[in-house]
Scaffold this motif. Structure first.
Motif, mmCIF file in Angstrom:
data_model
loop_
_atom_site.group_PDB
_atom_site.id
_atom_site.type_symbol
_atom_site.label_atom_id
_atom_site.label_comp_id
_atom_site.label_asym_id
_atom_site.label_seq_id
_atom_site.Cartn_x
_atom_site.Cartn_y
_atom_site.Cartn_z
ATOM 1 N N GLU A 110 -1.450 -7.807 -4.758
ATOM 2 C CA GLU A 110 -2.140 -6.741 -3.937
ATOM 3 C C GLU A 110 -1.648 -6.904 -2.836
ATOM 4 O O GLU A 110 -1.169 -5.753 -2.046
ATOM 5 C CB GLU A 110 -3.448 -7.040 -4.022
ATOM 6 N N LEU A 111 -1.592 -7.841 -2.004
ATOM 7 C CA LEU A 111 -1.299 -8.063 -0.554
ATOM 8 C C LEU A 111 0.260 -7.757 -0.315
ATOM 9 O O LEU A 111 0.853 -7.080 0.424
ATOM 10 C CB LEU A 111 -1.592 -9.482 0.203
ATOM 11 N N ALA A 112 1.056 -8.285 -1.337
ATOM 12 C CA ALA A 112 2.521 -7.920 -1.251
ATOM 13 C C ALA A 112 2.899 -6.692 -1.121
ATOM 14 O O ALA A 112 3.627 -5.956 -0.455
ATOM 15 C CB ALA A 112 3.337 -8.529 -2.526
ATOM 16 N N LEU A 113 2.110 -5.885 -2.056
ATOM 17 C CA LEU A 113 2.065 -4.279 -2.203
ATOM 18 C C LEU A 113 1.463 -3.666 -0.929
ATOM 19 O O LEU A 113 2.353 -2.811 -0.344
ATOM 20 C CB LEU A 113 1.707 -3.921 -3.470
ATOM 21 N N THR A 114 0.578 -4.106 -0.406
ATOM 22 C CA THR A 114 -0.040 -3.748 0.724
ATOM 23 C C THR A 114 0.932 -3.575 1.841
ATOM 24 O O THR A 114 1.066 -2.993 2.695
ATOM 25 C CB THR A 114 -1.233 -4.426 1.126
ATOM 26 N N LEU A 115 1.561 -5.069 2.292
ATOM 27 C CA LEU A 115 2.499 -5.183 3.290
ATOM 28 C C LEU A 115 3.933 -4.308 2.992
ATOM 29 O O LEU A 115 4.370 -3.803 4.074
ATOM 30 C CB LEU A 115 2.919 -6.675 3.170
ATOM 31 N N THR A 116 4.281 -4.050 2.051
ATOM 32 C CA THR A 116 5.358 -3.302 1.797
ATOM 33 C C THR A 116 5.263 -1.958 2.128
ATOM 34 O O THR A 116 5.912 -1.303 2.870
ATOM 35 C CB THR A 116 5.750 -3.456 0.235
ATOM 36 N N LEU A 117 4.068 -1.310 1.348
ATOM 37 C CA LEU A 117 3.589 -0.086 1.850
ATOM 38 C C LEU A 117 3.226 0.244 3.325
ATOM 39 O O LEU A 117 3.940 1.250 3.933
ATOM 40 C CB LEU A 117 2.610 0.458 0.993
ATOM 41 N N ALA A 118 2.513 -0.810 3.973
ATOM 42 C CA ALA A 118 2.216 -0.665 5.344
ATOM 43 C C ALA A 118 3.377 -0.534 6.275
ATOM 44 O O ALA A 118 3.469 0.203 7.310
ATOM 45 C CB ALA A 118 1.082 -1.603 5.792
ATOM 46 N N ALA A 119 4.333 -1.481 5.928
ATOM 47 C CA ALA A 119 5.621 -1.737 6.728
ATOM 48 C C ALA A 119 6.382 -0.516 6.635
ATOM 49 O O ALA A 119 6.963 0.084 7.658
ATOM 50 C CB ALA A 119 6.162 -2.751 6.314
ATOM 51 N N SER A 251 16.698 -7.127 17.212
ATOM 52 C CA SER A 251 17.680 -6.126 17.147
ATOM 53 C C SER A 251 17.480 -4.778 16.446
ATOM 54 O O SER A 251 18.136 -3.613 16.768
ATOM 55 C CB SER A 251 19.022 -6.425 16.670
ATOM 56 N N GLY A 252 16.270 -4.728 15.558
ATOM 57 C CA GLY A 252 16.054 -3.498 14.806
ATOM 58 C C GLY A 252 16.835 -3.469 13.490
ATOM 59 O O GLY A 252 16.672 -2.548 12.925
ATOM 60 N N ARG A 253 17.883 -4.306 13.242
ATOM 61 C CA ARG A 253 18.798 -4.269 11.993
ATOM 62 C C ARG A 253 17.722 -4.490 10.605
ATOM 63 O O ARG A 253 17.943 -3.730 9.657
ATOM 64 C CB ARG A 253 19.856 -5.259 11.947
ATOM 65 N N LEU A 254 16.733 -5.347 10.824
ATOM 66 C CA LEU A 254 15.865 -5.713 9.596
ATOM 67 C C LEU A 254 14.390 -5.567 10.064
ATOM 68 O O LEU A 254 14.106 -5.797 11.603
ATOM 69 C CB LEU A 254 15.962 -7.152 9.115
ATOM 70 N N ARG A 255 13.544 -5.235 9.158
ATOM 71 C CA ARG A 255 12.168 -5.191 9.246
ATOM 72 C C ARG A 255 11.447 -6.391 8.526
ATOM 73 O O ARG A 255 12.123 -6.811 7.480
ATOM 74 C CB ARG A 255 11.381 -3.916 9.145
ATOM 75 N N ALA A 256 10.364 -6.997 9.054
ATOM 76 C CA ALA A 256 9.426 -7.923 8.115
ATOM 77 C C ALA A 256 8.206 -7.787 8.131
ATOM 78 O O ALA A 256 7.590 -7.379 9.143
ATOM 79 C CB ALA A 256 9.940 -9.218 8.900
ATOM 80 N N ALA A 275 7.651 -9.129 17.919
ATOM 81 C CA ALA A 275 9.209 -8.755 17.620
ATOM 82 C C ALA A 275 8.814 -7.139 16.997
ATOM 83 O O ALA A 275 7.960 -6.844 16.213
ATOM 84 C CB ALA A 275 9.461 -9.704 16.537
ATOM 85 N N PRO A 276 9.661 -6.441 17.421
ATOM 86 C CA PRO A 276 9.469 -4.983 16.823
ATOM 87 C C PRO A 276 9.995 -5.112 15.347
ATOM 88 O O PRO A 276 10.724 -5.845 14.748
ATOM 89 C CB PRO A 276 10.912 -4.148 17.309
#
Length: 325
Positions: A110-119, A251-256, A275-276
């Protein structure tokens, strides 16, 4: 510290949940409640089954083990047991160390999906906008039509894919320690990472922390991720090389989106906090309302097997054997 001795021949079971709250425990044991308080509930030497307190410091959880000369089984309530492995040499030969495979599948997925969608949908920025009373409308990426790579395809990884299914992903690729086939498609070995990473819009880490996976997500791994890709970690912080991740997100190339970090807890002032493009939750993949009923069921089922002399589930190491199970 004081301890109490049970009757001669007593077989104690230490539980981090009050035993009267767990229905169906087998007879033949004296059940004692210990959740890492300073005093022990009884003589550790009488303990034959030790269920380790959940979300407590490793040092505290390991403290009674050298005194448990009769312990036959040590049951963790976590999927990862790296914090308990230092106690293996102090356990009697033949004592089994069991993890909690399956216990946290629903909550962590659930949290994995929550973090994915939120990000992806920019929820953290909307929250900041609400606090500032600003209407921050704009175009955001969706999970639909994205390519997802799950690194670590055990019970949690499989549960994550269960929850991805209705979101119309373009494809889901799977990585595990060993290759195999599933009804959903192939699971690729770790050696296939280099080939699969460049196509992934979202990379979700759900792999155990082992010598092989420690620092797995380093400079080479991150460099092969496509521009704009999202890294989601619901596994262990040390799987990701924080020093390598910081320049990629800065640098904004990736997100986490990270439920776990290295170091952990993340100290105040650490650059990862601000970190952005980074969303951080404080290792809350497991602790949710889904935990307690599943923990009780796991303990009852394992103790029923233990009382009957049947093989325990989820044995990951045995004291006195090189390489464990």
């Amino acid at each position: 510290m004081t301890t109490t001795h049970g009757p001669a021949g007593t077989r104690d079971v230490w539980l981090p949940i009050p035993p009267d709250e767990i229905d169906g425990l087998p007879e033949g044991f004296r059940y004692l409640h210990w959740d890492a308080v300073p005093e022990y509930p009884g003589d550790p030497g009488d303990c034959v089954f030790y269920a380790v307190p959940y979300m407590k410091d490793a040092e505290v959880c390991l403290r009674p083990l050298p005194l448990m000369g009769r312990v036959e089984a040590v049951q963790a309530l976590t999927a990862g047991i790296e914090h308990l492995l230092p106690g293996l040499p102090s356990m009697p030969s033949g004592a089994r160390l069991c993890n909690a495979r399956g216990l946290h599948d629903a909550s962590t997925a659930e949290l994995a999906l929550t973090l994915t969608l939120a990000a992806l949908r920019g929820i953290p920025d909307f929250v900041r906008g609400q606090e500032a009373e600003e209407w921050r409308a704009g175009f955001q990426p969706a999970l639909a039509d994205k390519s997802v790579l799950i690194v670590g395809y055990g019970s949690i990884g499989s549960s994550i894919e269960d929850r991805l299914t209705p979101f119309e992903c373009a494809r889901v690729a799977r990585i595990a320690r060993t290759a195999r086939d599933t009804v959903r498609g192939p699971v690729h070995p770790l050696s296939a990472l280099s080939a699969l990473l460049p196509d992934a819009d979202v990379v979700i880490l759900a792999t155990p922390l082992t010598d092989e996976t420690r620092g797995l997500v380093g400079r080479d791994f991150l460099a092969r991720m496509k521009d704009g890709a999202l890294l989601v970690n619901v596994a262990r912080g040390a799987i990701v090389d924080t020093a390598a991740l910081l320049p990629e997100v800065t640098s904004g190339r990736l997100r986490a989106a990270l439920d776990v970090t290295d170091p952990e807890p993340l100290p105040a002032g650490h650059p990862l906090w601000h970190a952005p493009g980074v969303l951080i939750t404080p290792h809350v993949g497991g602790p949710s309302s889904a935990f307690l009923p599943r923990a009780k069921r796991l303990l009852r089922d394992q103790l029923t097997l233990f009382a009957a002399g049947e093989p325990l589930r989820n044995v990951v190491a045995t004291a006195g054997r090189s390489g464990g199970e």
